[in-house]
Motif scaffolding. Sequence first.
Motif, PDB file in Angstrom:
ATOM      1  N   ALA A 130       0.607  -1.145  -0.025  1.00  0.00           N
ATOM      2  CA  ALA A 130       0.035   0.126  -0.090  1.00  0.00           C
ATOM      3  C   ALA A 130       0.820   1.064  -0.159  1.00  0.00           C
ATOM      4  O   ALA A 130       0.144   2.178  -0.089  1.00  0.00           O
ATOM      5  N   ALA A 131       2.130   1.188   0.317  1.00  0.00           N
ATOM      6  CA  ALA A 131       2.999   2.485   0.179  1.00  0.00           C
ATOM      7  C   ALA A 131       4.090   2.213  -0.614  1.00  0.00           C
ATOM      8  O   ALA A 131       4.899   1.577  -0.688  1.00  0.00           O
ATOM      9  N   ASP A 132       4.219   3.527  -1.412  1.00  0.00           N
ATOM     10  CA  ASP A 132       5.448   3.627  -2.440  1.00  0.00           C
ATOM     11  C   ASP A 132       6.774   3.372  -1.628  1.00  0.00           C
ATOM     12  O   ASP A 132       7.618   3.002  -2.265  1.00  0.00           O
ATOM     13  N   SER A 133       6.672   3.910  -0.381  1.00  0.00           N
ATOM     14  CA  SER A 133       7.999   3.706   0.379  1.00  0.00           C
ATOM     15  C   SER A 133       8.766   2.142   0.591  1.00  0.00           C
ATOM     16  O   SER A 133       9.833   2.049   0.881  1.00  0.00           O
ATOM     17  N   ASN A 134       7.845   1.444   0.332  1.00  0.00           N
ATOM     18  CA  ASN A 134       8.284  -0.177   0.570  1.00  0.00           C
ATOM     19  C   ASN A 134       9.252  -0.215  -0.808  1.00  0.00           C
ATOM     20  O   ASN A 134       9.889  -1.497  -1.029  1.00  0.00           O
ATOM     21  N   TRP A 135       9.323   0.576  -1.825  1.00  0.00           N
ATOM     22  CA  TRP A 135      10.338   0.337  -3.037  1.00  0.00           C
ATOM     23  C   TRP A 135      11.412   0.156  -2.381  1.00  0.00           C
ATOM     24  O   TRP A 135      12.336   0.454  -1.580  1.00  0.00           O
ATOM     25  N   ASN A 136      12.480  -0.869  -3.085  1.00  0.00           N
ATOM     26  CA  ASN A 136      13.694  -1.181  -2.829  1.00  0.00           C
ATOM     27  C   ASN A 136      14.394  -1.504  -4.070  1.00  0.00           C
ATOM     28  O   ASN A 136      13.653  -2.172  -4.899  1.00  0.00           O
ATOM     29  N   ALA A 137      15.578  -1.219  -4.727  1.00  0.00           N
ATOM     30  CA  ALA A 137      16.283  -1.508  -5.936  1.00  0.00           C
ATOM     31  C   ALA A 137      16.227  -2.933  -5.973  1.00  0.00           C
ATOM     32  O   ALA A 137      16.404  -3.491  -7.282  1.00  0.00           O
TER      33      ALA A 137
END
Length: 324
Positions: A130-137
């Motif tokens: 639900a959160a874009d901040s969960n992104w990791n390369a």
Amino acid sequence: IGQMWWKNLMGTSQHSIITVKDELTKSPGDAITVGVRGTMQGGKVTGNTTGIGNEGKVDFYGQRITIDNVRHLIKIMDVPMTQKRVGFDVLMQAKDALTEKAQLDLDETITTQLSDTSTGRVRGRYLYGAADSNWNATHATALQAVDGTADMLTTGMIRIAKRKALIPVLADGVKMRPMKVQNGKAYEEWFCFVAHPYATRDLFDNDAAWKNAQLNIPPQSNQSSPIFSGSSFKGAYDGCLIYEYDRVQLVSSTIQCAHNFLLGAQAAAVVWGQRSKFGEEETDVKHNITYETHEIRGVSKLFFTRTNQMDQGVVHTFSSAVSD
């Protein structure tokens, strides 16, 4: 093609989600280059402003897709005796099974290509939970952030994925284009969201916004189109057509996750050097019969390269997919 799950999203124009090319059925070659188009930037003048020197630009990218043999074969042994044992046409059933296998194989190949995370990977095309901040390369690391409760599929996640499609994260990002669906003499623009049944289960059961939208949404204006029909079509929300597809991939991490897609124009391409042909061969004085379907094709997800390589028409949306 008429029996495929992806059939209604396939077309020859650059506005289709699955672009179809068959030029190689008429000319030699073992690969075809598919033109991938971005959106035009600039180029508008008004009043007495001169046009020359103020032209806009549109970026193009050519993606080369190689074709190869794809064959499916089935053999029926001792046909006369086998036919005596059953009350149905064994050879017809074998042909039907072969056709079904070829159809499912192409459907799964398209799904597998859309699920590829090794190319076109940028933050603007991925949503983990639900959160874009969960992104990791690193894909595996990002998956670990998806929670079994907080990251069930919701209308909010679908809207975030749509905003990612329309508002590029990178300065050189390419805006995704919706597909165009003909409605009489006019065209409607839609994105499609394809989700695993576990994901749609959570959306239907838990999200009040979805329930309210389905109660209040007006009838579709284009009900004669197959795009808006079938058991897989679950409704529309915020400019997205929602589909359920059981072959959407499940991936394991801290929990089981569904690899759902928000799709726009030119998400993938299918190119043919030869459309499917049927063949048969008899041996042992017609006691044994082999049937074959044979096509020469290639399938690939499409990506765009300006400075960074990114998926042309897919926002990968990972939600929790806990088993029943």
